[in-house]
Design a protein around this motif. Structure first.
Motif, PDB file in Angstrom:
ATOM      1  N   MET A   1       0.845  -1.182   0.000  1.00  0.00           N
ATOM      2  CA  MET A   1       0.000   0.000   0.000  1.00  0.00           C
ATOM      3  C   MET A   1       0.882   1.233   0.000  1.00  0.00           C
ATOM      4  O   MET A   1       1.884   1.286   0.661  1.00  0.00           O
ATOM      5  N   ASP A   2       0.444   2.233  -0.746  1.00  0.00           N
ATOM      6  CA  ASP A   2       1.142   3.511  -0.790  1.00  0.00           C
ATOM      7  C   ASP A   2       1.151   4.096   0.623  1.00  0.00           C
ATOM      8  O   ASP A   2       0.110   4.232   1.251  1.00  0.00           O
ATOM      9  N   ALA A   3       2.306   4.444   1.145  1.00  0.00           N
ATOM     10  CA  ALA A   3       2.426   4.930   2.521  1.00  0.00           C
ATOM     11  C   ALA A   3       1.599   6.188   2.765  1.00  0.00           C
ATOM     12  O   ALA A   3       1.102   6.398   3.853  1.00  0.00           O
ATOM     13  N   ARG A   4       1.408   7.004   1.731  1.00  0.00           N
ATOM     14  CA  ARG A   4       0.611   8.227   1.900  1.00  0.00           C
ATOM     15  C   ARG A   4      -0.855   7.903   2.167  1.00  0.00           C
ATOM     16  O   ARG A   4      -1.590   8.723   2.660  1.00  0.00           O
ATOM     17  N   ARG A   5      -1.282   6.691   1.850  1.00  0.00           N
ATOM     18  CA  ARG A   5      -2.679   6.318   2.010  1.00  0.00           C
ATOM     19  C   ARG A   5      -2.915   5.456   3.234  1.00  0.00           C
ATOM     20  O   ARG A   5      -4.031   5.027   3.487  1.00  0.00           O
ATOM     21  N   ALA A   6      -1.906   5.222   4.034  1.00  0.00           N
ATOM     22  CA  ALA A   6      -2.028   4.291   5.156  1.00  0.00           C
ATOM     23  C   ALA A   6      -3.164   4.657   6.101  1.00  0.00           C
ATOM     24  O   ALA A   6      -3.865   3.782   6.591  1.00  0.00           O
ATOM     25  N   ASN A   7      -3.383   5.938   6.371  1.00  0.00           N
ATOM     26  CA  ASN A   7      -4.450   6.376   7.268  1.00  0.00           C
ATOM     27  C   ASN A   7      -5.614   7.003   6.519  1.00  0.00           C
ATOM     28  O   ASN A   7      -6.413   7.707   7.100  1.00  0.00           O
ATOM     29  N   SER A   8      -5.699   6.746   5.242  1.00  0.00           N
ATOM     30  CA  SER A   8      -6.728   7.343   4.408  1.00  0.00           C
ATOM     31  C   SER A   8      -8.100   6.761   4.712  1.00  0.00           C
ATOM     32  O   SER A   8      -8.240   5.567   4.946  1.00  0.00           O
ATOM     33  N   GLN A  11      -9.095   3.702   2.935  1.00  0.00           N
ATOM     34  CA  GLN A  11      -8.603   2.408   3.389  1.00  0.00           C
ATOM     35  C   GLN A  11      -9.224   1.991   4.721  1.00  0.00           C
ATOM     36  O   GLN A  11      -8.881   0.962   5.259  1.00  0.00           O
ATOM     37  N   ALA A  12     -10.114   2.807   5.261  1.00  0.00           N
ATOM     38  CA  ALA A  12     -10.679   2.528   6.581  1.00  0.00           C
ATOM     39  C   ALA A  12     -11.488   1.243   6.573  1.00  0.00           C
ATOM     40  O   ALA A  12     -12.251   0.975   5.647  1.00  0.00           O
ATOM     41  N   ALA A  13     -11.316   0.429   7.614  1.00  0.00           N
ATOM     42  CA  ALA A  13     -12.083  -0.807   7.738  1.00  0.00           C
ATOM     43  C   ALA A  13     -13.536  -0.499   8.090  1.00  0.00           C
ATOM     44  O   ALA A  13     -14.446  -1.186   7.659  1.00  0.00           O
ATOM     45  N   GLU A  14     -13.754   0.542   8.882  1.00  0.00           N
ATOM     46  CA  GLU A  14     -15.101   0.966   9.263  1.00  0.00           C
ATOM     47  C   GLU A  14     -15.410   2.291   8.589  1.00  0.00           C
ATOM     48  O   GLU A  14     -14.538   3.139   8.466  1.00  0.00           O
ATOM     49  N   PRO A  15     -16.656   2.503   8.158  1.00  0.00           N
ATOM     50  CA  PRO A  15     -16.996   3.789   7.556  1.00  0.00           C
ATOM     51  C   PRO A  15     -16.753   4.933   8.537  1.00  0.00           C
ATOM     52  O   PRO A  15     -17.000   4.795   9.735  1.00  0.00           O
ATOM     53  N   PRO A  30     -12.760   0.355  -0.752  1.00  0.00           N
ATOM     54  CA  PRO A  30     -11.350   0.753  -0.853  1.00  0.00           C
ATOM     55  C   PRO A  30     -10.812   0.557  -2.269  1.00  0.00           C
ATOM     56  O   PRO A  30     -11.192  -0.383  -2.965  1.00  0.00           O
ATOM     57  N   LEU A  31      -9.944   1.450  -2.672  1.00  0.00           N
ATOM     58  CA  LEU A  31      -9.267   1.305  -3.947  1.00  0.00           C
ATOM     59  C   LEU A  31      -8.145   0.295  -3.805  1.00  0.00           C
ATOM     60  O   LEU A  31      -7.500   0.220  -2.761  1.00  0.00           O
ATOM     61  N   THR A  32      -7.902  -0.447  -4.854  1.00  0.00           N
ATOM     62  CA  THR A  32      -6.733  -1.320  -4.853  1.00  0.00           C
ATOM     63  C   THR A  32      -5.510  -0.462  -5.157  1.00  0.00           C
ATOM     64  O   THR A  32      -5.634   0.663  -5.666  1.00  0.00           O
ATOM     65  N   ASP A  33      -4.342  -0.980  -4.842  1.00  0.00           N
ATOM     66  CA  ASP A  33      -3.113  -0.251  -5.177  1.00  0.00           C
ATOM     67  C   ASP A  33      -3.035  -0.016  -6.682  1.00  0.00           C
ATOM     68  O   ASP A  33      -2.612   1.049  -7.123  1.00  0.00           O
ATOM     69  N   ALA A  34      -3.460  -1.008  -7.469  1.00  0.00           N
ATOM     70  CA  ALA A  34      -3.408  -0.858  -8.930  1.00  0.00           C
ATOM     71  C   ALA A  34      -4.321   0.277  -9.388  1.00  0.00           C
ATOM     72  O   ALA A  34      -3.947   1.069 -10.261  1.00  0.00           O
ATOM     73  N   GLU A  35      -5.531   0.374  -8.798  1.00  0.00           N
ATOM     74  CA  GLU A  35      -6.450   1.461  -9.163  1.00  0.00           C
ATOM     75  C   GLU A  35      -5.869   2.813  -8.778  1.00  0.00           C
ATOM     76  O   GLU A  35      -5.934   3.772  -9.536  1.00  0.00           O
ATOM     77  N   TRP A  36      -5.325   2.894  -7.559  1.00  0.00           N
ATOM     78  CA  TRP A  36      -4.719   4.146  -7.086  1.00  0.00           C
ATOM     79  C   TRP A  36      -3.567   4.555  -7.991  1.00  0.00           C
ATOM     80  O   TRP A  36      -3.474   5.699  -8.423  1.00  0.00           O
ATOM     81  N   ASN A  37      -2.688   3.614  -8.302  1.00  0.00           N
ATOM     82  CA  ASN A  37      -1.513   3.918  -9.114  1.00  0.00           C
ATOM     83  C   ASN A  37      -1.859   4.215 -10.566  1.00  0.00           C
ATOM     84  O   ASN A  37      -1.089   4.882 -11.263  1.00  0.00           O
TER      85      ASN A  37
END
Length: 82
Positions: A1-8, A11-15, A30-37
């Protein structure tokens, strides 16, 4: 996962408490890494900036956006009728 998105919220498990509890079926997916990239850098930057604004409480409430859209729709409909 892109480190900039770690707390995004993307990516949250709960809404998150924001956005309002309207289930449109995709906003909490959540977006996949491929979608984000695959996104253009400018789009990724805009998303990260928007998330930062939300975290600071800077946003237009849903009700205000909808009121403005209804007004625009009414103005357009009146113009089409004339």
């Amino acid at each position: 996962m892109d480190a900039r998105r770690a707390n995004s919220p993307l990516q949250a498990a709960e809404p998150a408490a924001w956005p309002p509890a309207v289930d449109d079926g995709w906003t909490d997916t959540p977006l996949t890494d491929a979608e984000w990239n695959a996104m253009p850098e400018a789009e990724r930057q805009a998303i990260l900036e928007a998330e930062a604004e939300l975290d600071r409480g800077i946003f237009v409430p849903h009700e205000e956006v909808m009121a403005e859209l209804r007004a625009m729709k009414a103005k357009f409909a009146a113009k089409c009728r004339s």
